[in-house]
Design a protein around this motif. Structure first.
Motif, mmCIF file in Angstrom:
data_model
loop_
_atom_site.group_PDB
_atom_site.id
_atom_site.type_symbol
_atom_site.label_atom_id
_atom_site.label_comp_id
_atom_site.label_asym_id
_atom_site.label_seq_id
_atom_site.Cartn_x
_atom_site.Cartn_y
_atom_site.Cartn_z
ATOM 1 N N LYS A 1 28.266 64.642 12.314
ATOM 2 C CA LYS A 1 28.462 63.334 11.697
ATOM 3 C C LYS A 1 27.417 62.359 12.223
ATOM 4 O O LYS A 1 27.110 62.357 13.418
ATOM 5 C CB LYS A 1 29.858 62.790 12.011
ATOM 6 N N TYR A 2 26.898 61.569 11.312
ATOM 7 C CA TYR A 2 25.966 60.500 11.654
ATOM 8 C C TYR A 2 26.081 59.481 10.527
ATOM 9 O O TYR A 2 25.638 59.754 9.413
ATOM 10 C CB TYR A 2 24.533 61.032 11.785
ATOM 11 N N TYR A 3 26.748 58.384 10.782
ATOM 12 C CA TYR A 3 27.100 57.423 9.728
ATOM 13 C C TYR A 3 27.844 58.137 8.606
ATOM 14 O O TYR A 3 27.512 58.017 7.444
ATOM 15 C CB TYR A 3 25.875 56.698 9.180
ATOM 16 N N THR B 1 17.188 66.420 7.866
ATOM 17 C CA THR B 1 16.418 65.171 7.933
ATOM 18 C C THR B 1 16.655 64.332 6.680
ATOM 19 O O THR B 1 16.858 63.112 6.763
ATOM 20 C CB THR B 1 14.913 65.474 8.103
ATOM 21 N N PHE B 2 16.660 64.976 5.529
ATOM 22 C CA PHE B 2 16.949 64.290 4.270
ATOM 23 C C PHE B 2 18.331 63.641 4.318
ATOM 24 O O PHE B 2 18.512 62.489 3.937
ATOM 25 C CB PHE B 2 16.855 65.294 3.113
ATOM 26 N N ARG B 3 19.326 64.394 4.800
ATOM 27 C CA ARG B 3 20.694 63.869 4.863
ATOM 28 C C ARG B 3 20.809 62.710 5.845
ATOM 29 O O ARG B 3 21.531 61.744 5.589
ATOM 30 C CB ARG B 3 21.667 65.002 5.236
ATOM 31 N N VAL B 4 20.082 62.769 6.962
ATOM 32 C CA VAL B 4 20.080 61.651 7.916
ATOM 33 C C VAL B 4 19.579 60.386 7.210
ATOM 34 O O VAL B 4 20.200 59.321 7.302
ATOM 35 C CB VAL B 4 19.206 61.967 9.155
ATOM 36 N N GLN B 5 18.459 60.512 6.492
ATOM 37 C CA GLN B 5 17.902 59.361 5.780
ATOM 38 C C GLN B 5 18.876 58.832 4.726
ATOM 39 O O GLN B 5 19.022 57.622 4.559
ATOM 40 C CB GLN B 5 16.560 59.727 5.139
ATOM 41 N N GLN B 6 19.544 59.733 4.037
ATOM 42 C CA GLN B 6 20.550 59.330 3.049
ATOM 43 C C GLN B 6 21.656 58.510 3.700
ATOM 44 O O GLN B 6 22.036 57.459 3.187
ATOM 45 C CB GLN B 6 21.193 60.565 2.418
ATOM 46 N N ASN B 7 22.163 58.997 4.814
ATOM 47 C CA ASN B 7 23.259 58.296 5.482
ATOM 48 C C ASN B 7 22.811 56.954 6.053
ATOM 49 O O ASN B 7 23.572 55.994 6.032
ATOM 50 C CB ASN B 7 23.887 59.173 6.564
ATOM 51 N N ILE B 8 21.591 56.884 6.544
ATOM 52 C CA ILE B 8 21.054 55.605 7.042
ATOM 53 C C ILE B 8 20.955 54.605 5.892
ATOM 54 O O ILE B 8 21.349 53.446 6.027
ATOM 55 C CB ILE B 8 19.693 55.808 7.742
ATOM 56 N N GLU B 9 20.434 55.045 4.758
ATOM 57 C CA GLU B 9 20.308 54.162 3.581
ATOM 58 C C GLU B 9 21.680 53.683 3.105
ATOM 59 O O GLU B 9 21.849 52.525 2.761
ATOM 60 C CB GLU B 9 19.566 54.869 2.441
ATOM 61 N N LYS B 10 22.637 54.584 3.091
ATOM 62 C CA LYS B 10 23.998 54.241 2.666
ATOM 63 C C LYS B 10 24.590 53.186 3.606
ATOM 64 O O LYS B 10 25.218 52.236 3.170
ATOM 65 C CB LYS B 10 24.857 55.502 2.638
ATOM 66 N N LYS B 11 24.346 53.351 4.904
ATOM 67 C CA LYS B 11 24.857 52.390 5.902
ATOM 68 C C LYS B 11 24.215 51.026 5.705
ATOM 69 O O LYS B 11 24.884 49.990 5.802
ATOM 70 C CB LYS B 11 24.590 52.903 7.308
ATOM 71 N N LYS B 12 22.896 50.998 5.425
ATOM 72 C CA LYS B 12 22.182 49.725 5.229
ATOM 73 C C LYS B 12 22.742 48.944 4.051
ATOM 74 O O LYS B 12 22.741 47.723 4.043
ATOM 75 C CB LYS B 12 20.691 49.982 5.003
ATOM 76 N N LYS B 13 23.208 49.651 3.032
ATOM 77 C CA LYS B 13 23.711 49.003 1.818
ATOM 78 C C LYS B 13 25.090 48.387 2.012
ATOM 79 O O LYS B 13 25.497 47.564 1.206
ATOM 80 C CB LYS B 13 23.742 49.995 0.648
ATOM 81 N N LYS B 14 25.786 48.798 3.058
ATOM 82 C CA LYS B 14 27.145 48.268 3.295
ATOM 83 C C LYS B 14 27.122 46.903 3.912
ATOM 84 O O LYS B 14 26.282 46.457 4.553
ATOM 85 C CB LYS B 14 27.930 49.223 4.187
#
Length: 121
Positions: free
Chosen positions: A49-51, A108-121
């Motif tokens: 799990k990461y974000y 790595t792709f999934r990490v970036q996805q989760n970071i982007e999702k977190k930024k949008k919240k």
């Protein structure tokens, strides 16, 4: 689903030796990408799990299941053509070389996805 298993170490210890060795390498590959991710058991299998949920993996008699979610599969369609896949699953056969570099790339792709999702919240 085995609810008595609480850690990835416990899960890997239940596997045949040859499967356990591959699972440990998959785990290390994910750790190398995102060392700060939380290790847990989700849906009865090893989970990072990461974000939110990042990736899951599991050992089977003839293959390793890698679960990066639907987007993780869709984004790598060309690179995973030779593997059995479904909406959020990629199966790597144990009698073929495991593509650890591809696992790292998808993680790595999934990490970036989760970071982007977190930024949008």
């Amino acid at each position: 689903m085995n609810t008595t298993i609480k850690t990835i170490d416990e899960y890997i210890a239940t596997q045949p030796k040859e499967v356990a060795l591959v699972l440990e390498q998959v785990r290390q590959t994910i750790r190398d990408v995102i060392p700060e991710a939380e290790e847990t058991i989700g849906y009865g299998i090893p989970t990072f799990k990461y974000y939110g949920n990042l990736v899951h993996f599991a050992g089977y008699k003839n293959h390793i299941g890698f679960y990066p979610g639907a987007a993780g599969v869709e984004a790598f369609t060309d690179e995973i053509k030779k593997y059995n896949t479904s909406k959020g699953t990629i199966q790597f056969l144990l009698n073929e070389p495991i593509p650890y570099d591809l696992i790292a790339k998808i993680t790595t792709f999934r990490v970036q996805q989760n970071i982007e999702k977190k930024k949008k919240k």
